[in-house]
Write a protein that holds these residues in place. Sequence first.
Motif, PDB file in Angstrom:
ATOM      1  N   THR A 175      60.362  29.746  60.308  1.00 34.53           N
ATOM      2  CA  THR A 175      60.488  30.227  61.611  1.00 34.53           C
ATOM      3  C   THR A 175      61.041  31.577  61.732  1.00 34.53           C
ATOM      4  O   THR A 175      61.551  32.220  60.732  1.00 34.53           O
ATOM      5  CB  THR A 175      61.268  29.237  62.439  1.00 34.53           C
ATOM      6  OG1 THR A 175      61.316  29.245  63.830  1.00 34.53           O
ATOM      7  CG2 THR A 175      62.711  29.212  61.928  1.00 34.53           C
ATOM      8  N   SER A 176      61.101  32.107  62.967  1.00 29.30           N
ATOM      9  CA  SER A 176      61.528  33.430  63.247  1.00 29.30           C
ATOM     10  C   SER A 176      62.855  33.164  64.048  1.00 29.30           C
ATOM     11  O   SER A 176      62.896  32.288  64.817  1.00 29.30           O
ATOM     12  CB  SER A 176      60.666  34.282  63.791  1.00 29.30           C
ATOM     13  OG  SER A 176      60.337  33.985  64.911  1.00 29.30           O
ATOM     14  N   ASP A 177      63.789  33.968  63.873  1.00 29.92           N
ATOM     15  CA  ASP A 177      65.095  33.811  64.525  1.00 29.92           C
ATOM     16  C   ASP A 177      65.191  34.645  65.899  1.00 29.92           C
ATOM     17  O   ASP A 177      64.097  35.696  65.905  1.00 29.92           O
ATOM     18  CB  ASP A 177      66.415  34.174  63.832  1.00 29.92           C
ATOM     19  CG  ASP A 177      66.480  35.454  63.305  1.00 29.92           C
ATOM     20  OD1 ASP A 177      66.087  36.566  63.805  1.00 29.92           O
ATOM     21  OD2 ASP A 177      67.737  35.777  62.272  1.00 29.92           O
TER      22      ASP A 177
ATOM     23  N   LEU B  70      63.129  36.462  59.245  1.00 33.41           N
ATOM     24  CA  LEU B  70      62.231  35.170  59.071  1.00 33.41           C
ATOM     25  C   LEU B  70      63.258  34.121  58.356  1.00 33.41           C
ATOM     26  O   LEU B  70      63.946  34.734  57.634  1.00 33.41           O
ATOM     27  CB  LEU B  70      61.063  35.502  58.048  1.00 33.41           C
ATOM     28  CG  LEU B  70      59.965  36.131  58.733  1.00 33.41           C
ATOM     29  CD1 LEU B  70      58.722  36.692  57.765  1.00 33.41           C
ATOM     30  CD2 LEU B  70      59.344  35.489  60.014  1.00 33.41           C
ATOM     31  N   LEU B  71      63.118  32.992  58.531  1.00 32.46           N
ATOM     32  CA  LEU B  71      63.970  32.006  57.828  1.00 32.46           C
ATOM     33  C   LEU B  71      63.058  30.898  57.465  1.00 32.46           C
ATOM     34  O   LEU B  71      62.390  30.189  58.023  1.00 32.46           O
ATOM     35  CB  LEU B  71      64.819  31.190  58.805  1.00 32.46           C
ATOM     36  CG  LEU B  71      65.830  30.384  58.370  1.00 32.46           C
ATOM     37  CD1 LEU B  71      66.890  31.332  57.427  1.00 32.46           C
ATOM     38  CD2 LEU B  71      66.797  29.870  59.438  1.00 32.46           C
ATOM     39  N   LEU B  72      63.141  30.768  55.940  1.00 35.84           N
ATOM     40  CA  LEU B  72      62.280  29.577  55.112  1.00 35.84           C
ATOM     41  C   LEU B  72      63.071  28.696  54.539  1.00 35.84           C
ATOM     42  O   LEU B  72      64.264  29.131  53.900  1.00 35.84           O
ATOM     43  CB  LEU B  72      61.607  30.489  54.257  1.00 35.84           C
ATOM     44  CG  LEU B  72      60.824  29.468  53.036  1.00 35.84           C
ATOM     45  CD1 LEU B  72      59.732  28.836  53.735  1.00 35.84           C
ATOM     46  CD2 LEU B  72      60.089  30.329  52.117  1.00 35.84           C
ATOM     47  N   ASP B  73      63.067  27.338  54.798  1.00 37.70           N
ATOM     48  CA  ASP B  73      63.920  26.458  53.851  1.00 37.70           C
ATOM     49  C   ASP B  73      62.939  26.005  52.977  1.00 37.70           C
ATOM     50  O   ASP B  73      61.780  25.895  52.724  1.00 37.70           O
ATOM     51  CB  ASP B  73      64.396  25.173  55.139  1.00 37.70           C
ATOM     52  CG  ASP B  73      62.897  24.503  55.300  1.00 37.70           C
ATOM     53  OD1 ASP B  73      62.762  23.681  54.467  1.00 37.70           O
ATOM     54  OD2 ASP B  73      62.975  24.478  56.645  1.00 37.70           O
ATOM     55  N   SER B  74      63.501  26.147  51.635  1.00 37.05           N
ATOM     56  CA  SER B  74      63.117  25.513  50.397  1.00 37.05           C
ATOM     57  C   SER B  74      63.658  24.213  50.222  1.00 37.05           C
ATOM     58  O   SER B  74      64.774  24.106  49.525  1.00 37.05           O
ATOM     59  CB  SER B  74      63.186  26.527  49.088  1.00 37.05           C
ATOM     60  OG  SER B  74      62.663  25.728  48.110  1.00 37.05           O
ATOM     61  N   GLN B  75      62.971  23.124  50.707  1.00 43.98           N
ATOM     62  CA  GLN B  75      63.544  21.748  50.744  1.00 43.98           C
ATOM     63  C   GLN B  75      64.361  21.303  49.378  1.00 43.98           C
ATOM     64  O   GLN B  75      65.331  20.856  49.433  1.00 43.98           O
ATOM     65  CB  GLN B  75      62.412  20.923  51.377  1.00 43.98           C
ATOM     66  CG  GLN B  75      63.045  19.592  51.760  1.00 43.98           C
ATOM     67  CD  GLN B  75      61.973  18.687  52.496  1.00 43.98           C
ATOM     68  OE1 GLN B  75      60.827  18.985  52.444  1.00 43.98           O
ATOM     69  NE2 GLN B  75      62.395  17.702  53.361  1.00 43.98           N
ATOM     70  N   GLY B  76      63.460  21.074  48.515  1.00 45.06           N
ATOM     71  CA  GLY B  76      63.930  20.629  47.274  1.00 45.06           C
ATOM     72  C   GLY B  76      65.030  21.498  46.376  1.00 45.06           C
ATOM     73  O   GLY B  76      65.610  21.222  45.671  1.00 45.06           O
ATOM     74  N   ASP B  77      64.978  22.789  46.945  1.00 43.62           N
ATOM     75  CA  ASP B  77      65.765  23.594  46.270  1.00 43.62           C
ATOM     76  C   ASP B  77      67.093  23.687  46.975  1.00 43.62           C
ATOM     77  O   ASP B  77      68.422  24.201  46.664  1.00 43.62           O
ATOM     78  CB  ASP B  77      65.584  25.083  46.438  1.00 43.62           C
ATOM     79  CG  ASP B  77      64.153  24.935  45.439  1.00 43.62           C
ATOM     80  OD1 ASP B  77      64.197  24.708  44.220  1.00 43.62           O
ATOM     81  OD2 ASP B  77      63.039  25.530  45.907  1.00 43.62           O
ATOM     82  N   SER B  78      67.221  23.062  48.218  1.00 45.91           N
ATOM     83  CA  SER B  78      68.605  23.052  49.066  1.00 45.91           C
ATOM     84  C   SER B  78      69.098  24.353  49.406  1.00 45.91           C
ATOM     85  O   SER B  78      70.119  24.714  49.211  1.00 45.91           O
ATOM     86  CB  SER B  78      69.395  22.254  48.545  1.00 45.91           C
ATOM     87  OG  SER B  78      69.238  20.821  48.409  1.00 45.91           O
TER      88      SER B  78
ATOM     89  N   GLN C 162      64.600  42.004  58.880  1.00 43.81           N
ATOM     90  CA  GLN C 162      63.820  43.249  59.058  1.00 43.81           C
ATOM     91  C   GLN C 162      62.491  43.284  58.408  1.00 43.81           C
ATOM     92  O   GLN C 162      62.162  43.984  57.444  1.00 43.81           O
ATOM     93  CB  GLN C 162      64.606  44.573  58.767  1.00 43.81           C
ATOM     94  CG  GLN C 162      65.750  44.591  59.785  1.00 43.81           C
ATOM     95  CD  GLN C 162      66.479  45.725  59.500  1.00 43.81           C
ATOM     96  OE1 GLN C 162      65.859  46.933  59.193  1.00 43.81           O
ATOM     97  NE2 GLN C 162      67.818  46.027  59.938  1.00 43.81           N
ATOM     98  N   PRO C 163      61.686  41.939  58.413  1.00 38.12           N
ATOM     99  CA  PRO C 163      60.570  41.852  57.686  1.00 38.12           C
ATOM    100  C   PRO C 163      59.333  42.967  57.850  1.00 38.12           C
ATOM    101  O   PRO C 163      59.364  43.409  59.077  1.00 38.12           O
ATOM    102  CB  PRO C 163      60.083  40.462  57.977  1.00 38.12           C
ATOM    103  CG  PRO C 163      60.541  40.068  59.375  1.00 38.12           C
ATOM    104  CD  PRO C 163      61.906  40.839  59.097  1.00 38.12           C
ATOM    105  N   GLY C 164      58.979  43.454  56.937  1.00 33.13           N
ATOM    106  CA  GLY C 164      57.777  44.468  56.755  1.00 33.13           C
ATOM    107  C   GLY C 164      58.230  45.840  57.184  1.00 33.13           C
ATOM    108  O   GLY C 164      57.552  46.731  57.082  1.00 33.13           O
TER     109      GLY C 164
ATOM    110  N   THR D 212      65.414  42.971  53.796  1.00 31.26           N
ATOM    111  CA  THR D 212      66.224  42.521  52.650  1.00 31.26           C
ATOM    112  C   THR D 212      66.013  40.964  52.591  1.00 31.26           C
ATOM    113  O   THR D 212      65.441  40.305  53.499  1.00 31.26           O
ATOM    114  CB  THR D 212      67.902  42.612  52.905  1.00 31.26           C
ATOM    115  OG1 THR D 212      68.025  42.055  54.220  1.00 31.26           O
ATOM    116  CG2 THR D 212      68.067  43.939  52.932  1.00 31.26           C
ATOM    117  N   VAL D 213      66.030  40.435  51.436  1.00 31.73           N
ATOM    118  CA  VAL D 213      65.693  38.966  51.088  1.00 31.73           C
ATOM    119  C   VAL D 213      67.108  38.390  50.545  1.00 31.73           C
ATOM    120  O   VAL D 213      67.766  38.848  49.741  1.00 31.73           O
ATOM    121  CB  VAL D 213      64.692  38.836  50.134  1.00 31.73           C
ATOM    122  CG1 VAL D 213      64.457  37.273  50.004  1.00 31.73           C
ATOM    123  CG2 VAL D 213      63.589  39.641  50.617  1.00 31.73           C
TER     124      VAL D 213
END
Length: 151
Positions: A18-20, A25-33, A40-42, A47-48
Amino acid sequence: MVNGKAVTLNLQDPDSMTSDPFGDLLLDSQGDSELILVRQPGTENQTVLQIPLSSPLGTPQLDDTIFIPPRDGLLLVADTPANTVYAIQRVQFVPGVAYSAGVGAPSNSAANGVGFVGVLNPETGFLTPIASGFQSPHGMAYIVNSGFDSE
């Protein structure tokens, strides 16, 4: 890209993105918790960040996150195994605050955890539960109050 260098993420279970309110951008990696926050994507300043998740209910595995828009409304949560959609209503949700649905697994046990919805701090990865007891909450939606009376 982080500081001009390519980065390979070894995500085992990327789930929802989703975007804030700031366009990050905010991505959840479910199994990785963990969360992946792309600021500032693009842009050349992109930064990541990899942010581990934590909560009082154990190490959470998130399925969905939404940011509250600047209007009152209801938060809908689908509990897939229960075949039920719940409505969470508060007098006022705070605009811009992130809410996440997931399961908190006890860190010292392989037992199934408690399904919950919580306030997410995307900077620290800490979730504060506001509702629990779900089997496995998945999808969420925010329905803006368009003048309906909930009483």
